[in-house]
Design an enzyme around this catalytic site. Structure first.
Site, PDB file in Angstrom:
ATOM      1  N   VAL A   9       0.866  -1.184   0.000  1.00 19.27           N
ATOM      2  CA  VAL A   9       0.000   0.000   0.000  1.00 19.27           C
ATOM      3  C   VAL A   9       0.896   1.224   0.000  1.00 19.27           C
ATOM      4  O   VAL A   9       1.977   1.226   0.589  1.00 19.27           O
ATOM      5  CB  VAL A   9      -0.955   0.047   1.211  1.00 19.27           C
ATOM      6  N   SER A  10       0.459   2.269  -0.674  1.00 20.65           N
ATOM      7  CA  SER A  10       1.247   3.504  -0.729  1.00 20.65           C
ATOM      8  C   SER A  10       1.019   4.321   0.536  1.00 20.65           C
ATOM      9  O   SER A  10       0.207   3.982   1.394  1.00 20.65           O
ATOM     10  CB  SER A  10       0.890   4.314  -1.969  1.00 20.65           C
ATOM     11  N   THR A  11       1.745   5.433   0.641  1.00 20.98           N
ATOM     12  CA  THR A  11       1.776   6.222   1.869  1.00 20.98           C
ATOM     13  C   THR A  11       0.390   6.711   2.281  1.00 20.98           C
ATOM     14  O   THR A  11       0.043   6.719   3.463  1.00 20.98           O
ATOM     15  CB  THR A  11       2.713   7.429   1.688  1.00 20.98           C
ATOM     16  N   GLU A  12      -0.425   7.114   1.300  1.00 20.59           N
ATOM     17  CA  GLU A  12      -1.708   7.734   1.634  1.00 20.59           C
ATOM     18  C   GLU A  12      -2.784   6.712   2.023  1.00 20.59           C
ATOM     19  O   GLU A  12      -3.860   7.064   2.466  1.00 20.59           O
ATOM     20  CB  GLU A  12      -2.201   8.597   0.461  1.00 20.59           C
ATOM     21  N   GLU A  13      -2.500   5.423   1.834  1.00 23.29           N
ATOM     22  CA  GLU A  13      -3.496   4.406   2.145  1.00 23.29           C
ATOM     23  C   GLU A  13      -3.344   3.933   3.592  1.00 23.29           C
ATOM     24  O   GLU A  13      -2.289   4.058   4.205  1.00 23.29           O
ATOM     25  CB  GLU A  13      -3.346   3.217   1.187  1.00 23.29           C
TER      26      GLU A  13
END
Length: 519
Positions: A9-13
């Site tokens: 998952v990326s940072t914003e998730e």
């Protein structure tokens, strides 16, 4: 079947997204043994930093092949078998957004490992699916590129509109509603003190020491770091100016993705009424006039037109000079990481000269150690020469004319013996077949070489016998000279200026190895 499950998952998730990915994919393979690899908060545009992804590739039978110190590619490891049969992940973009991943799929195929993407139900084991996946990957990269371009355009628009971006600058409180920076007086006093000390001629380290002695520390209760002080004194916001477009993203879709400082002429510097100035523009200019004067070695406060290393640091790979540059990496203070780089490498690239860069402080430390150990090194060298000469003298004294004559007689007898063998071979040579002639010819050449070697040894022994006394005297004189030098050597350290006068070149080899050549 053994399955590798990769989730990212990326940072914003949220972390819940990571859990959902794992639970969903596990439900698709309830009867299989599953090994989970997960990365959290890591971008898919590059592989570096994705520790779990890298480990999964290694477990799949691949290995890292480093092209540079940091950049690498994956290649099939002939000595390692994969520990699973298939990799399962949610989507192509979860796996990677970089088209370099196509090369990884090919390497995995060599090891019999394929990748399955659950969202589109495609698998790299199918040629038809592979075409769709390649297209999907290309579109994913294009989407990221479009987002990046839109972001850059937006940043430039807000920069030209004089919008303030820094919301955590020491000395200010950021008011989001009005997009303004309001002075925090307690911190502003520290900022003013820093500029005052800078104008007085103090270096960044000295400023930190003075502040600490006055009981002034950063918000963590620690002395201000040199890099922090540099960044603050170079930040024109303190004089009421908004500075934008200082950083630029480079090589977005590669392992070399980084943010670098742009050239100063490309910075957007505008006076901004929404920034309350902590210092005057005149104070800012005075501080930077002082900084520009501090070009001497280790910024000790004097001025000089050139460094004492100029023209003396030589690349041992191509023979060109090293010259100084400054790091433009994001997060570094301005001029806080000066380093030397080969002129050829800087101008023509690594393909022409791939010698390593070297930090300025590493060169300075080496020169400082030379200053401290210059006389010590000479003494050690002379002592080593003294031990060798004393051994040679001892050997010379044990020699006598009688012993040398005996060695000469032994060699003469050996030469006679060889000559007899040679004579017999020559006599037989004419009566032999062509095949035997070749064999005998080789033996003749070996014997002739042996005679020549023995004759050379005889000449050496004759010379030694004739000069036995003069050789001893020559060695004794050398020993006397070295002992006198050892007594005369000063035990004090050389100053840097004295040392650099003695140094002709400091050659720098790969791995930051130094080779010193004195005048």
């Amino acid at each position: 079947m053994k399955i590798a499950l990769y989730v990212r998952v990326s940072t914003e998730e949220q972390e819940s997204s990571l859990i959902n990915q794992k639970e969903y994919i596990k439900s698709l393979y309830p009867d299989d043994e599953i090994i989970v690899y997960q990365d959290f908060g890591i971008s898919g545009t590059k592989i570096t930093g994705r520790d779990s992804f890298i480990q999964m590739m290694i477990d799949a039978g691949l290995k890292q092949h480093f092209i540079t110190k940091k950049k690498f590619i994956f290649v099939a490891d002939e000595n390692k078998d994969p520990i699973f049969d298939k990799i399962v992940t949610k989507s192509v973009t979860r796996f990677a957004r970089n088209t370099d991943i196509l090369a990884i799929w090919k390497e995995l195929e060599q090891k019999g490992v394929y990748v399955h993407f659950t969202d589109i139900n495609k698998d790299t084991s199918s040629k038809t699916d592979s075409f769709v996946l390649n297209l999907s990957l290309t579109l994913g990269q294009e989407e990221s590129a479009n987002i990046s371009e839109r972001t850059k355009f937006g940043n430039m628009a807000t920069a030209k509109a004089n919008k303030i971006r820094n919301n955590s600058l020491y000395g200010y409180t950021f008011i989001r509603e009005s997009n303004s920076l309001i002075i925090k007086e307690d911190e502003a006093d520290v900022v003013r003190r820093m500029f005052e000390l800078c104008i007085q001629g103090n270096g960044y380290v000295k400023i930190s020491e003075i502040l600490a002695s006055e009981g002034i520390f950063n918000n963590d209760g620690q002395p201000f770091a040199m890099s922090t002080i540099k960044n603050m004194i170079h930040n024109k916001k303190y004089a009421g100016f908004n500075v934008r477009n200082q950083w630029q993203s480079k090589n977005l879709f590669s392992e070399n993705h980084t943010n670098v400082r742009t050239k100063k002429e490309n910075w957007i510097i505008q006076k901004n009424d929404r920034i309350e100035p902590i210092i005057s523009e005149e104070t800012w200019n005075l501080a930077h006039e002082q900084i520009n004067k501090r070009l001497l070695h280790q910024n000790t406060g004097g001025t000089t037109e050139k460094r004492d290393t100029q023209g003396k640091l030589i690349c041992n790979c191509c023979g060109k000079s090293f010259y100084i540059c400054h790091s433009r990496k994001k997060g570094s203070a301005i001029n806080s990481h000066p380093y030397y780089i080969c002129a050829t490498k800087k101008k023509e690239g690594k393909s022409v000269c791939d010698n390593d860069n070297i930090k300025l402080n590493k060169v300075d430390l080496f020169i400082d150690n030379l200053c401290k150990n210059y006389y010590k090194n000479i003494r050690l060298s002379n002592k080593a020469r003294l031990v060798k000469l004393q051994y040679e003298l001892k050997q010379a004294k044990t020699k006598s004319v009688v012993d040398i004559n005996k060695q000469i007689d032994d060699i003469m007898a050996n030469i006679v013996k060889i000559e007899e063998q040679l004579s017999k071979l020559i006599d037989n040579f004419l009566e032999c077949s062509d095949v035997m002639k070749k064999v005998i010819d080789k033996k003749i050449k070996v014997l002739e070489a042996s005679i020549e070697q023995n004759n050379n040894e005889l000449l050496k022994l004759e010379r030694t016998k004739n000069n036995i006394n003069s050789d001893k005297l020559e060695i004794e004189n050398k020993i006397k000279e070295i002992k006198n030098e050892l007594k005369a050597l000063d035990t004090a350290e050389l100053t840097r200026d004295q040392l650099m006068d003695k140094v002709k070149f400091i050659k720098i080899d790969k791995g930051n190895k130094f080779i010193v050549e004195y005048c």
